[in-house]
Each structure stands twice: as C-alpha cells, then as structure tokens.
Design a protein around this motif. Sequence first.
Motif, PDB file in Angstrom:
ATOM      1  N   THR A  37       5.409   3.173  -0.469  1.00 59.93           N
ATOM      2  CA  THR A  37       6.542   2.259  -0.560  1.00 59.93           C
ATOM      3  C   THR A  37       7.350   2.626  -1.810  1.00 59.93           C
ATOM      4  O   THR A  37       6.871   3.364  -2.675  1.00 59.93           O
ATOM      5  CB  THR A  37       6.077   0.790  -0.679  1.00 59.93           C
ATOM      6  OG1 THR A  37       5.376   0.634  -1.910  1.00 59.93           O
ATOM      7  CG2 THR A  37       5.200   0.393   0.482  1.00 59.93           C
ATOM      8  N   VAL A  38       8.538   2.101  -1.917  1.00 53.25           N
ATOM      9  CA  VAL A  38       9.388   2.372  -3.082  1.00 53.25           C
ATOM     10  C   VAL A  38       8.692   1.906  -4.357  1.00 53.25           C
ATOM     11  O   VAL A  38       8.697   2.605  -5.372  1.00 53.25           O
ATOM     12  CB  VAL A  38      10.769   1.686  -2.918  1.00 53.25           C
ATOM     13  CG1 VAL A  38      11.585   1.813  -4.183  1.00 53.25           C
ATOM     14  CG2 VAL A  38      11.510   2.273  -1.732  1.00 53.25           C
ATOM     15  N   GLN A  40       5.428   1.594  -4.880  1.00 47.23           N
ATOM     16  CA  GLN A  40       4.296   2.475  -5.161  1.00 47.23           C
ATOM     17  C   GLN A  40       4.766   3.788  -5.768  1.00 47.23           C
ATOM     18  O   GLN A  40       4.169   4.291  -6.721  1.00 47.23           O
ATOM     19  CB  GLN A  40       3.498   2.750  -3.890  1.00 47.23           C
ATOM     20  CG  GLN A  40       2.719   1.568  -3.369  1.00 47.23           C
ATOM     21  CD  GLN A  40       2.124   1.832  -2.006  1.00 47.23           C
ATOM     22  OE1 GLN A  40       2.743   2.473  -1.153  1.00 47.23           O
ATOM     23  NE2 GLN A  40       0.924   1.319  -1.786  1.00 47.23           N
TER      24      GLN A  40
END
Length: 63
Positions: A37-38, A40
């Motif tokens: 994800t962005v 992460q």
Amino acid sequence: MQKATALATQKTNPTAAKTKVGKLVSGLKSNLGTILTVAQLSKFTALKPAAPSATNVLSQLFY
C-alpha cells in the motif's frame, strides 16, 4: 546476484556500477509499489539509511 555483479565492477568502472545499482534499487521500489500500500511503501522508504553501512542490513538493500 545482479547487485553482486554490479558491485564487482565497482573498482574498474565505478560510474557504471553506481548506475546499475541505482537501476536495481529503482526496480525494487517499483515492484514493491505494486504489492504494498502507499502507507507501507512510505514506511519502507523512510527506513533508508542516510549513508551505506556494513552493519545496517537495510543499507544492503538501498546501496
């Protein structure tokens, strides 16, 4: 294996070695961007050490 090959040429052609390692890191970040994800990915890139270090494991990924 690819990073080891690039680093092996570091003494004979440092510019080419730096370019090759940079491309590998860029490819890693690009591939991670498709599975993380962005948030992460932001956390992961924030872990990048300021300078290479033989004792920092994450340094081996980034440099």
